[in-house]
Write a protein that holds these residues in place. Structure first.
Motif, PDB file in Angstrom:
ATOM      1  N   GLY A  35      39.890 -36.236  33.678  1.00 59.22           N
ATOM      2  CA  GLY A  35      38.846 -35.307  33.315  1.00 59.22           C
ATOM      3  C   GLY A  35      39.716 -34.619  32.077  1.00 59.22           C
ATOM      4  O   GLY A  35      40.773 -34.678  31.746  1.00 59.22           O
ATOM      5  N   TRP A  36      38.610 -34.051  31.411  1.00 66.81           N
ATOM      6  CA  TRP A  36      39.061 -33.094  30.161  1.00 66.81           C
ATOM      7  C   TRP A  36      38.520 -31.531  30.364  1.00 66.81           C
ATOM      8  O   TRP A  36      37.362 -31.439  30.960  1.00 66.81           O
ATOM      9  N   PHE A  37      39.249 -30.741  30.293  1.00 62.79           N
ATOM     10  CA  PHE A  37      38.939 -29.335  30.538  1.00 62.79           C
ATOM     11  C   PHE A  37      39.631 -28.543  29.289  1.00 62.79           C
ATOM     12  O   PHE A  37      40.168 -29.220  28.422  1.00 62.79           O
ATOM     13  N   ARG A  38      39.117 -27.214  29.097  1.00 62.30           N
ATOM     14  CA  ARG A  38      39.600 -26.426  27.932  1.00 62.30           C
ATOM     15  C   ARG A  38      39.574 -25.146  28.417  1.00 62.30           C
ATOM     16  O   ARG A  38      39.077 -24.471  29.388  1.00 62.30           O
ATOM     17  N   GLN A  39      40.340 -24.327  27.843  1.00 59.85           N
ATOM     18  CA  GLN A  39      40.739 -22.751  27.962  1.00 59.85           C
ATOM     19  C   GLN A  39      40.644 -22.199  26.562  1.00 59.85           C
ATOM     20  O   GLN A  39      41.711 -22.517  25.841  1.00 59.85           O
ATOM     21  N   ALA A  40      39.784 -21.019  26.258  1.00 61.48           N
ATOM     22  CA  ALA A  40      39.621 -20.248  25.170  1.00 61.48           C
ATOM     23  C   ALA A  40      40.564 -19.117  25.632  1.00 61.48           C
ATOM     24  O   ALA A  40      40.570 -18.779  26.880  1.00 61.48           O
ATOM     25  N   PRO A  41      41.076 -18.344  24.689  1.00 61.58           N
ATOM     26  CA  PRO A  41      41.816 -17.084  24.830  1.00 61.58           C
ATOM     27  C   PRO A  41      40.995 -15.977  25.514  1.00 61.58           C
ATOM     28  O   PRO A  41      39.807 -15.776  25.454  1.00 61.58           O
ATOM     29  N   GLY A  42      41.622 -15.699  26.656  1.00 61.51           N
ATOM     30  CA  GLY A  42      40.820 -14.490  27.356  1.00 61.51           C
ATOM     31  C   GLY A  42      39.900 -15.120  28.508  1.00 61.51           C
ATOM     32  O   GLY A  42      39.377 -14.195  29.315  1.00 61.51           O
ATOM     33  N   LYS A  43      39.637 -16.462  28.401  1.00 57.82           N
ATOM     34  CA  LYS A  43      38.735 -16.991  29.468  1.00 57.82           C
ATOM     35  C   LYS A  43      39.611 -18.186  30.536  1.00 57.82           C
ATOM     36  O   LYS A  43      40.584 -18.538  30.098  1.00 57.82           O
ATOM     37  N   GLU A  44      38.664 -18.253  31.465  1.00 50.98           N
ATOM     38  CA  GLU A  44      39.222 -19.488  32.411  1.00 50.98           C
ATOM     39  C   GLU A  44      39.146 -20.787  32.015  1.00 50.98           C
ATOM     40  O   GLU A  44      38.388 -20.953  30.973  1.00 50.98           O
ATOM     41  N   ARG A  45      39.875 -21.752  32.542  1.00 49.92           N
ATOM     42  CA  ARG A  45      39.926 -23.012  32.062  1.00 49.92           C
ATOM     43  C   ARG A  45      38.553 -23.516  32.510  1.00 49.92           C
ATOM     44  O   ARG A  45      37.918 -23.330  33.945  1.00 49.92           O
ATOM     45  N   GLU A  46      37.566 -24.392  31.818  1.00 51.59           N
ATOM     46  CA  GLU A  46      36.495 -24.668  32.197  1.00 51.59           C
ATOM     47  C   GLU A  46      36.368 -26.178  31.865  1.00 51.59           C
ATOM     48  O   GLU A  46      37.078 -26.851  31.070  1.00 51.59           O
ATOM     49  N   PHE A  47      35.641 -27.019  32.715  1.00 52.00           N
ATOM     50  CA  PHE A  47      35.215 -28.356  32.604  1.00 52.00           C
ATOM     51  C   PHE A  47      34.648 -28.590  31.500  1.00 52.00           C
ATOM     52  O   PHE A  47      33.762 -27.977  30.919  1.00 52.00           O
ATOM     53  N   VAL A  48      35.024 -29.912  30.835  1.00 52.63           N
ATOM     54  CA  VAL A  48      34.274 -30.346  29.555  1.00 52.63           C
ATOM     55  C   VAL A  48      33.660 -31.772  29.812  1.00 52.63           C
ATOM     56  O   VAL A  48      32.492 -31.922  30.032  1.00 52.63           O
ATOM     57  N   ALA A  49      34.281 -32.846  30.322  1.00 58.35           N
ATOM     58  CA  ALA A  49      33.877 -34.026  30.746  1.00 58.35           C
ATOM     59  C   ALA A  49      34.777 -34.814  31.521  1.00 58.35           C
ATOM     60  O   ALA A  49      36.074 -34.300  31.764  1.00 58.35           O
ATOM     61  N   SER A  50      34.125 -35.817  32.118  1.00 58.75           N
ATOM     62  CA  SER A  50      35.272 -36.584  32.942  1.00 58.75           C
ATOM     63  C   SER A  50      34.759 -38.167  32.918  1.00 58.75           C
ATOM     64  O   SER A  50      33.344 -38.400  32.668  1.00 58.75           O
ATOM     65  N   ILE A  51      35.334 -38.899  33.440  1.00 63.69           N
ATOM     66  CA  ILE A  51      35.358 -40.433  33.619  1.00 63.69           C
ATOM     67  C   ILE A  51      35.802 -40.896  34.999  1.00 63.69           C
ATOM     68  O   ILE A  51      36.985 -40.492  35.328  1.00 63.69           O
ATOM     69  N   SER A  52      35.045 -41.820  35.690  1.00 59.31           N
ATOM     70  CA  SER A  52      35.566 -42.245  36.815  1.00 59.31           C
ATOM     71  C   SER A  52      36.856 -43.356  36.501  1.00 59.31           C
ATOM     72  O   SER A  52      36.985 -43.620  35.522  1.00 59.31           O
ATOM     73  N   ARG A  53      37.474 -43.760  37.594  1.00 56.85           N
ATOM     74  CA  ARG A  53      38.587 -44.619  37.372  1.00 56.85           C
ATOM     75  C   ARG A  53      37.984 -45.862  36.852  1.00 56.85           C
ATOM     76  O   ARG A  53      38.876 -46.529  36.263  1.00 56.85           O
ATOM     77  N   SER A  54      36.741 -46.286  37.094  1.00 58.47           N
ATOM     78  CA  SER A  54      36.458 -47.824  36.780  1.00 58.47           C
ATOM     79  C   SER A  54      35.656 -47.386  35.284  1.00 58.47           C
ATOM     80  O   SER A  54      35.451 -48.547  34.703  1.00 58.47           O
ATOM     81  N   GLY A  55      35.574 -46.174  34.840  1.00 58.36           N
ATOM     82  CA  GLY A  55      34.961 -45.947  33.728  1.00 58.36           C
ATOM     83  C   GLY A  55      33.281 -46.091  33.738  1.00 58.36           C
ATOM     84  O   GLY A  55      32.789 -45.909  32.704  1.00 58.36           O
ATOM     85  N   ASP A  56      32.908 -46.636  34.610  1.00 58.15           N
ATOM     86  CA  ASP A  56      31.116 -46.688  34.810  1.00 58.15           C
ATOM     87  C   ASP A  56      30.494 -45.431  34.894  1.00 58.15           C
ATOM     88  O   ASP A  56      29.489 -45.455  34.501  1.00 58.15           O
ATOM     89  N   SER A  57      31.197 -44.277  35.243  1.00 60.90           N
ATOM     90  CA  SER A  57      30.463 -42.913  35.545  1.00 60.90           C
ATOM     91  C   SER A  57      31.050 -42.162  34.493  1.00 60.90           C
ATOM     92  O   SER A  57      32.487 -41.889  34.544  1.00 60.90           O
ATOM     93  N   THR A  58      30.424 -41.249  33.744  1.00 59.37           N
ATOM     94  CA  THR A  58      31.074 -40.267  32.880  1.00 59.37           C
ATOM     95  C   THR A  58      30.055 -38.997  33.025  1.00 59.37           C
ATOM     96  O   THR A  58      29.040 -39.101  33.513  1.00 59.37           O
ATOM     97  N   TYR A  59      30.589 -37.805  32.941  1.00 60.00           N
ATOM     98  CA  TYR A  59      30.048 -36.588  33.135  1.00 60.00           C
ATOM     99  C   TYR A  59      30.546 -35.508  32.027  1.00 60.00           C
ATOM    100  O   TYR A  59      31.518 -35.626  31.689  1.00 60.00           O
ATOM    101  N   ASN A  60      29.425 -34.678  31.563  1.00 62.53           N
ATOM    102  CA  ASN A  60      29.674 -33.701  30.717  1.00 62.53           C
ATOM    103  C   ASN A  60      29.164 -32.199  30.837  1.00 62.53           C
ATOM    104  O   ASN A  60      28.166 -32.307  31.536  1.00 62.53           O
TER     105      ASN A  60
END
Length: 126
Positions: A35-60
């Motif tokens: 997964g990829w996450f991001r955190q801006a100053p003063g904000k909580e860490r948030e989800f950006v994108a992810s990919i399954s182990r096989s690579g067959d499924s991605t989410y944004n």
């Protein structure tokens, strides 16, 4: 245990592109949903994108759909986040993360990830 190192961040103008890399060591990245996450100053860490182990499924997350693409190259032991049409609100520290190997599916929740990189700064100027 896998170690993760992000790279590719930097300063870019709005509308520009960056490609983040997440290099794995100590274990093959093909064993992990990522997964990829991001955190801006003063904000909580948030989800950006992810990919399954096989690579067959991605989410944004909705705010990056159509602009960001997550992919993996198991031969290079690396996961990528291609970011296009960047906006100032994309400014944050970006982290890659890996789930425990027993999980093939990725997740949008940070608590589901066991291993984290140190992060790379992305700054988008207006």
């Amino acid at each position: 245990q896998v170690q993760l190192v992000e790279s590719g961040g930097g300063l870019v103008q709005a509308g520009g592109s960056l490609r983040l890399s997440c290099a794995a060591s100590g274990h093959t990245v093909s064993s992990y949903a990522m997964g990829w996450f991001r955190q801006a100053p003063g904000k909580e860490r948030e989800f950006v994108a992810s990919i399954s182990r096989s690579g067959d499924s991605t989410y944004n997350t909705n705010s990056v759909k159509g602009r960001f693409t997550v992919s993996r190259d198991n031969a290079k032991n690396t996961v990528y986040l291609q970011m296009n049409s960047l906006k100032p609100e994309d400014t944050a520290v970006y982290y890659c993360a890996a789930r425990y190997p027993s999980y093939s599916a990725s997740s949008y929740q940070a608590r589901d990830y066991a291993y984290w990189g140190q992060g790379t700064q992305v700054t988008v100027s207006s």
